[in-house]
Design an enzyme around this catalytic site. Structure first.
Site, PDB file in Angstrom:
ATOM      1  N   SER A 275       0.835  -1.207   0.000  1.00 27.28           N
ATOM      2  CA  SER A 275       0.000   0.000   0.000  1.00 27.28           C
ATOM      3  C   SER A 275       0.872   1.260   0.000  1.00 27.28           C
ATOM      4  O   SER A 275       0.498   2.281  -0.584  1.00 27.28           O
ATOM      5  CB  SER A 275      -0.987   0.000   1.173  1.00 27.28           C
ATOM      6  OG  SER A 275      -0.326   0.210   2.387  1.00 27.28           O
TER       7      SER A 275
ATOM      8  N   LYS B  16      -2.529   5.299   7.042  1.00 31.83           N
ATOM      9  CA  LYS B  16      -2.991   6.498   6.299  1.00 31.83           C
ATOM     10  C   LYS B  16      -1.931   7.593   6.357  1.00 31.83           C
ATOM     11  O   LYS B  16      -1.705   8.308   5.383  1.00 31.83           O
ATOM     12  CB  LYS B  16      -4.293   7.039   6.919  1.00 31.83           C
ATOM     13  CG  LYS B  16      -5.493   6.220   6.541  1.00 31.83           C
ATOM     14  CD  LYS B  16      -6.780   7.045   6.694  1.00 31.83           C
ATOM     15  CE  LYS B  16      -7.965   6.180   6.296  1.00 31.83           C
ATOM     16  NZ  LYS B  16      -8.914   5.918   7.385  1.00 31.83           N
TER      17      LYS B  16
ATOM     18  N   GLY C 272      21.961  -0.307  12.071  1.00 33.66           N
ATOM     19  CA  GLY C 272      21.136  -0.859  13.146  1.00 33.66           C
ATOM     20  C   GLY C 272      19.735  -1.205  12.661  1.00 33.66           C
ATOM     21  O   GLY C 272      19.389  -0.988  11.501  1.00 33.66           O
TER      22      GLY C 272
ATOM     23  N   HIS D 139       8.533   3.147   8.938  1.00 34.95           N
ATOM     24  CA  HIS D 139       8.310   2.257  10.086  1.00 34.95           C
ATOM     25  C   HIS D 139       7.035   2.696  10.804  1.00 34.95           C
ATOM     26  O   HIS D 139       6.841   3.893  11.040  1.00 34.95           O
ATOM     27  CB  HIS D 139       9.514   2.335  11.036  1.00 34.95           C
ATOM     28  CG  HIS D 139       9.386   1.430  12.208  1.00 34.95           C
ATOM     29  ND1 HIS D 139       9.594   0.069  12.128  1.00 34.95           N
ATOM     30  CD2 HIS D 139       9.026   1.678  13.494  1.00 34.95           C
ATOM     31  CE1 HIS D 139       9.387  -0.479  13.310  1.00 34.95           C
ATOM     32  NE2 HIS D 139       9.037   0.474  14.154  1.00 34.95           N
TER      33      HIS D 139
ATOM     34  N   ARG E 247      23.500 -13.266   3.666  1.00 32.82           N
ATOM     35  CA  ARG E 247      22.700 -12.057   3.434  1.00 32.82           C
ATOM     36  C   ARG E 247      23.457 -11.033   2.602  1.00 32.82           C
ATOM     37  O   ARG E 247      22.865 -10.306   1.802  1.00 32.82           O
ATOM     38  CB  ARG E 247      22.240 -11.468   4.775  1.00 32.82           C
ATOM     39  CG  ARG E 247      21.136 -12.307   5.397  1.00 32.82           C
ATOM     40  CD  ARG E 247      20.406 -11.545   6.480  1.00 32.82           C
ATOM     41  NE  ARG E 247      21.168 -11.516   7.710  1.00 32.82           N
ATOM     42  CZ  ARG E 247      21.489 -10.417   8.383  1.00 32.82           C
ATOM     43  NH1 ARG E 247      21.122  -9.245   7.949  1.00 32.82           N
ATOM     44  NH2 ARG E 247      22.186 -10.483   9.478  1.00 32.82           N
TER      45      ARG E 247
ATOM     46  N   ASP F 159      16.196  -0.149  12.579  1.00 31.52           N
ATOM     47  CA  ASP F 159      15.306   1.013  12.732  1.00 31.52           C
ATOM     48  C   ASP F 159      15.943   2.138  13.554  1.00 31.52           C
ATOM     49  O   ASP F 159      15.255   2.823  14.328  1.00 31.52           O
ATOM     50  CB  ASP F 159      13.969   0.581  13.388  1.00 31.52           C
ATOM     51  CG  ASP F 159      13.231  -0.458  12.551  1.00 31.52           C
ATOM     52  OD1 ASP F 159      13.301  -0.381  11.315  1.00 31.52           O
ATOM     53  OD2 ASP F 159      12.592  -1.340  13.145  1.00 31.52           O
TER      54      ASP F 159
ATOM     55  N   MET G 157      10.750  -6.864   4.309  1.00 31.18           N
ATOM     56  CA  MET G 157      10.904  -7.535   5.596  1.00 31.18           C
ATOM     57  C   MET G 157      12.207  -8.324   5.706  1.00 31.18           C
ATOM     58  O   MET G 157      12.227  -9.449   6.206  1.00 31.18           O
ATOM     59  CB  MET G 157       9.683  -8.438   5.845  1.00 31.18           C
ATOM     60  CG  MET G 157       8.407  -7.648   6.025  1.00 31.18           C
ATOM     61  SD  MET G 157       8.570  -6.407   7.351  1.00 31.18           S
ATOM     62  CE  MET G 157       6.963  -5.662   7.362  1.00 31.18           C
ATOM     63  N   ARG G 158      13.291  -7.732   5.225  1.00 33.96           N
ATOM     64  CA  ARG G 158      14.605  -8.345   5.405  1.00 33.96           C
ATOM     65  C   ARG G 158      15.533  -7.317   6.035  1.00 33.96           C
ATOM     66  O   ARG G 158      15.362  -6.121   5.818  1.00 33.96           O
ATOM     67  CB  ARG G 158      15.213  -8.754   4.053  1.00 33.96           C
ATOM     68  CG  ARG G 158      14.563  -9.918   3.377  1.00 33.96           C
ATOM     69  CD  ARG G 158      15.243 -10.185   2.052  1.00 33.96           C
ATOM     70  NE  ARG G 158      16.624 -10.602   2.210  1.00 33.96           N
ATOM     71  CZ  ARG G 158      17.022 -11.849   2.404  1.00 33.96           C
ATOM     72  NH1 ARG G 158      16.141 -12.822   2.452  1.00 33.96           N
ATOM     73  NH2 ARG G 158      18.305 -12.144   2.533  1.00 33.96           N
TER      74      ARG G 158
ATOM     75  N   ASP H  75      20.525   2.976   8.643  1.00 33.33           N
ATOM     76  CA  ASP H  75      21.936   2.750   8.967  1.00 33.33           C
ATOM     77  C   ASP H  75      22.100   1.267   9.313  1.00 33.33           C
ATOM     78  O   ASP H  75      21.214   0.471   9.000  1.00 33.33           O
ATOM     79  CB  ASP H  75      22.410   3.697  10.095  1.00 33.33           C
ATOM     80  CG  ASP H  75      21.707   3.427  11.412  1.00 33.33           C
ATOM     81  OD1 ASP H  75      20.969   2.413  11.507  1.00 33.33           O
ATOM     82  OD2 ASP H  75      21.897   4.216  12.358  1.00 33.33           O
TER      83      ASP H  75
HETATM   84  C1  GAR Z   1       3.845  -0.779   6.687  1.00 34.02           C
HETATM   85  O1  GAR Z   1       3.041  -0.514   7.817  1.00 34.02           O
HETATM   86  C2  GAR Z   1       5.295  -0.455   6.971  1.00 34.02           C
HETATM   87  O2  GAR Z   1       5.449   0.660   7.807  1.00 34.02           O
HETATM   88  C3  GAR Z   1       5.717  -1.718   7.675  1.00 34.02           C
HETATM   89  O3  GAR Z   1       5.135  -2.750   6.938  1.00 34.02           O
HETATM   90  C4  GAR Z   1       3.904  -2.288   6.393  1.00 34.02           C
HETATM   91  C5  GAR Z   1       3.909  -2.575   4.914  1.00 34.02           C
HETATM   92  O4  GAR Z   1       2.651  -2.287   4.382  1.00 34.02           O
HETATM   93  N1  GAR Z   1       7.149  -1.840   7.706  1.00 34.02           N
HETATM   94  C6  GAR Z   1       7.800  -2.359   8.719  1.00 34.02           C
HETATM   95  O5  GAR Z   1       7.261  -2.814   9.719  1.00 34.02           O
HETATM   96  C7  GAR Z   1       9.309  -2.376   8.559  1.00 34.02           C
HETATM   97  N2  GAR Z   1       9.938  -2.710   9.792  1.00 34.02           N
HETATM   98  P1  GAR Z   1       2.467  -2.094   2.828  1.00 34.02           P
HETATM   99  O6  GAR Z   1       3.090  -3.340   2.147  1.00 34.02           O
HETATM  100  O7  GAR Z   1       0.987  -2.038   2.630  1.00 34.02           O
HETATM  101  O8  GAR Z   1       3.168  -0.828   2.414  1.00 34.02           O
END
Ligand code: GAR
Length: 216
Positions: free
Chosen positions: A15, A175, A146, A112, A68, A148, A93-94, A144
């Site tokens: 999204s 949103k 770390g 985030h 990785r 987040d 998500m990596r 960076d």
């Molecule tokens: C979002 O809420 C984003 O902030 C989060 O994953 C979701 C992806 O939604 N990211 C993390 O948690 C990264 N650590 P989306 O695929 O609908 O954009």
């Protein structure tokens, strides 16, 4: 002036990717999406990109277990082949390795769904509710080494209601995510962001037009 070429890394429904595509198409974000890359073959994000004529590539993580850095080297090749200048993580998500950061120093952004440095990591809406905070929100930051922890570009605050579930809070935060990610990219595209230590300063941000930096 040539448009900033961005590469967007995704893993899921996309999204945030869609919001960026919409803002590019509307002209409120002066950038070109050079490529969308997913580590998941089935990610709906790939379909969203292709529907808009954007190159969408699945870079499988198969065979890269415990490697990785090698996986990220493959990402870098794919990004560089498309002349990407700024990398945007949008639900990717990596964990990123120094391999990608060395190729794109201070040139990787992430979104985030919490007000960092509170609640890094995963399942953060539940963590915010369980902790009892009255406000959460979302953060766009430079990545960076770390988890987040990188310099913060923009945040948006979202109240946590007594009636909230993880899903209802996530939805309201999302949103705001859709608004602030494009804004952060646009500020970068305009050359207005400077990183000083942990702080990201925004040039010409003293006028009323930039109130969104503090309260988007
Ligand atoms: C979002 O809420 C984003 O902030 C989060 O994953 C979701 C992806 O939604 N990211 C993390 O948690 C990264 N650590 P989306 O695929 O609908 O954009």
């Amino acid at each position: 002036m040539s448009k900033l070429r961005i590469g967007i890394l995704v893993s899921g429904r996309g999204s945030n990717l869609q919001a960026i595509i919409d803002n590019v198409e509307k002209g409120s974000l002066n950038a070109e999406i050079a490529v969308v890359i997913s580590d998941q073959a089935e990610a709906y994000s790939l379909e969203r990109a292709r529907k808009h004529g954007i190159t969408a590539v699945h870079v499988s993580a198969k065979g890269y277990k415990g490697k990785r850095e090698e996986y990220d080297a493959q990402l870098v090749r794919t990004l560089q082949e498309r002349n990407v200048e700024l990398v945007c993580l949008a639900g990717f998500m990596r964990i990123i390795t120094p391999k990608l950061l060395a190729a794109y120093p201070n040139l990787v952004m992430n979104i985030h769904p919490a007000l960092l440095p509170s609640f890094p990591g995963l399942h953060v809406q539940k963590a915010a509710i369980d902790h009892g905070v009255k406000f959460s929100g979302c953060t766009v930051h430079f990545v960076d080494e770390g988890m987040d922890t990188g310099p913060i570009i923009i945040q948006a605050v979202v109240p946590v209601l007594d009636s909230d579930t993880d899903d209802s809070l996530a939805e309201r935060i999302l949103k705001q995510e859709h608004k602030i990610y494009s804004k952060a990219i646009q500020l970068y595209a305009e050359g207005r962001l400077t990183i000083r230590g942990r702080r990201v300063l925004c040039r010409d941000a003293s006028g009323r037009n930039d109130d969104f930096l503090r309260n988007p």
